[in-house]
Design a protein around this motif. Structure first.
Motif, short mmCIF file in Angstrom:
data_model
loop_
_atom_site.label_atom_id
_atom_site.label_comp_id
_atom_site.label_asym_id
_atom_site.label_seq_id
_atom_site.Cartn_x
_atom_site.Cartn_y
_atom_site.Cartn_z
N LYS A 87 0.84 -1.18 0.00
CA LYS A 87 0.00 0.00 0.00
C LYS A 87 0.88 1.24 0.00
CE LYS A 87 -3.39 -2.38 2.93
NZ LYS A 87 -4.16 -2.32 4.20
N VAL A 88 0.32 2.36 -0.41
CA VAL A 88 1.06 3.62 -0.41
C VAL A 88 1.60 3.91 0.99
CG1 VAL A 88 0.88 6.10 -0.73
CG2 VAL A 88 -0.20 4.55 -2.37
N GLU A 89 0.82 3.59 2.00
CA GLU A 89 1.24 3.86 3.38
C GLU A 89 2.37 2.95 3.88
OE1 GLU A 89 -1.86 3.33 2.24
OE2 GLU A 89 -3.06 2.18 3.69
N ASP A 90 2.78 1.98 3.07
CA ASP A 90 3.95 1.17 3.41
C ASP A 90 5.25 1.87 3.02
OD1 ASP A 90 2.11 -1.73 2.40
OD2 ASP A 90 2.55 -1.09 4.46
N THR A 91 5.16 3.01 2.34
CA THR A 91 6.34 3.76 1.95
C THR A 91 7.13 4.18 3.18
OG1 THR A 91 5.34 4.56 -0.10
CG2 THR A 91 7.16 5.86 0.83
N ALA A 92 8.41 3.80 3.21
CA ALA A 92 9.25 4.07 4.38
C ALA A 92 10.65 3.54 4.10
CB ALA A 92 8.70 3.40 5.63
N VAL A 93 11.58 3.90 4.98
CA VAL A 93 12.88 3.23 5.02
C VAL A 93 12.73 2.04 5.97
CG1 VAL A 93 15.31 3.41 5.59
CG2 VAL A 93 14.12 5.36 4.56
N TYR A 94 13.14 0.88 5.51
CA TYR A 94 13.02 -0.34 6.30
C TYR A 94 14.39 -0.74 6.84
CZ TYR A 94 8.20 -0.98 4.88
OH TYR A 94 6.84 -0.82 4.71
N TYR A 95 14.41 -1.06 8.12
CA TYR A 95 15.65 -1.40 8.83
C TYR A 95 15.53 -2.80 9.45
CZ TYR A 95 16.33 3.68 8.89
OH TYR A 95 16.47 5.01 8.54
N CYS A 96 16.65 -3.51 9.47
CA CYS A 96 16.71 -4.73 10.26
C CYS A 96 17.54 -4.45 11.52
CB CYS A 96 17.30 -5.89 9.49
SG CYS A 96 18.97 -5.64 8.85
N ALA A 97 17.28 -5.23 12.55
CA ALA A 97 17.93 -4.99 13.84
C ALA A 97 17.99 -6.29 14.63
CB ALA A 97 17.18 -3.92 14.62
N THR A 98 18.85 -6.31 15.64
CA THR A 98 19.04 -7.53 16.43
C THR A 98 18.79 -7.27 17.90
OG1 THR A 98 21.37 -7.13 16.99
CG2 THR A 98 20.94 -8.18 14.88
N ARG A 99 18.45 -8.34 18.61
CA ARG A 99 18.51 -8.36 20.06
C ARG A 99 18.69 -9.80 20.51
NH1 ARG A 99 12.50 -6.67 22.30
NH2 ARG A 99 11.54 -8.73 22.25
N THR A 100 18.93 -9.99 21.79
CA THR A 100 19.34 -11.31 22.26
C THR A 100 18.23 -12.09 22.95
OG1 THR A 100 20.09 -10.35 24.33
CG2 THR A 100 21.73 -10.57 22.57
N TYR A 101 17.02 -11.53 23.04
CA TYR A 101 15.96 -12.23 23.76
C TYR A 101 14.64 -12.11 23.02
CZ TYR A 101 14.72 -7.50 25.22
OH TYR A 101 14.38 -6.18 25.22
N TRP A 102 13.77 -13.07 23.28
CA TRP A 102 12.43 -13.09 22.67
C TRP A 102 11.41 -12.61 23.70
CZ3 TRP A 102 10.65 -13.25 17.99
CH2 TRP A 102 9.29 -13.52 17.77
#
Length: 124
Positions: A87-102
């Protein structure tokens, strides 16, 4: 710390699809919970999806509504975001990231290492 590099963004028409990738350096990728976030112009960075270290469990923001699917390939040190029915509203910069716990909250402050981001633009 693990180094992350996103790719796969671009310009797509509404209703189209994209697949984002996030390649991680180092041998510890399989030990991290991985997440995708996005940031639109003038808005705060928001959580999109997360996947457990072994890929067996996923969690999504409410707005995803089945359109986006997170997955990972630990053998290739790669995280994916399959994006459908964009959708148009999905326009964005997308980032991946990490962490050590769920579990817990999925605020950007809960994640440590970040990539540089990849731009997704959805046109009407």
């Amino acid at each position: 710390q693990v180094q992350l590099q996103e790719s796969g963004g671009g310009l797509v028409q509404a209703g189209g699809s994209l697949r984002l990738s996030c390649v991680a350096s180092g041998r510890t990728f399989r030990s991290y919970v991985m997440g995708w976030f996005r940031q639109a112009p003038g808005k705060e960075r928001e959580f999109v999806a997360a996947v457990s270290s072994n890929g067996g469990t996923t969690y999504y923001a409410d707005f995803v509504n089945g359109r986006l699917v997170i997955s990972r390939d630990n053998a290739q040190n790669t995280l994916y975001l399959h994006m459908n029915s964009l959708k148009v509203e999905d326009t964005a910069v997308y980032y991946c990231a990490t962490r050590t716990y769920w579990g817990g909250t999925y605020h950007p402050a809960d994640f440590s290492s970040w990539g540089q981001g990849t731009q997704v633009t959805v046109s009407s």
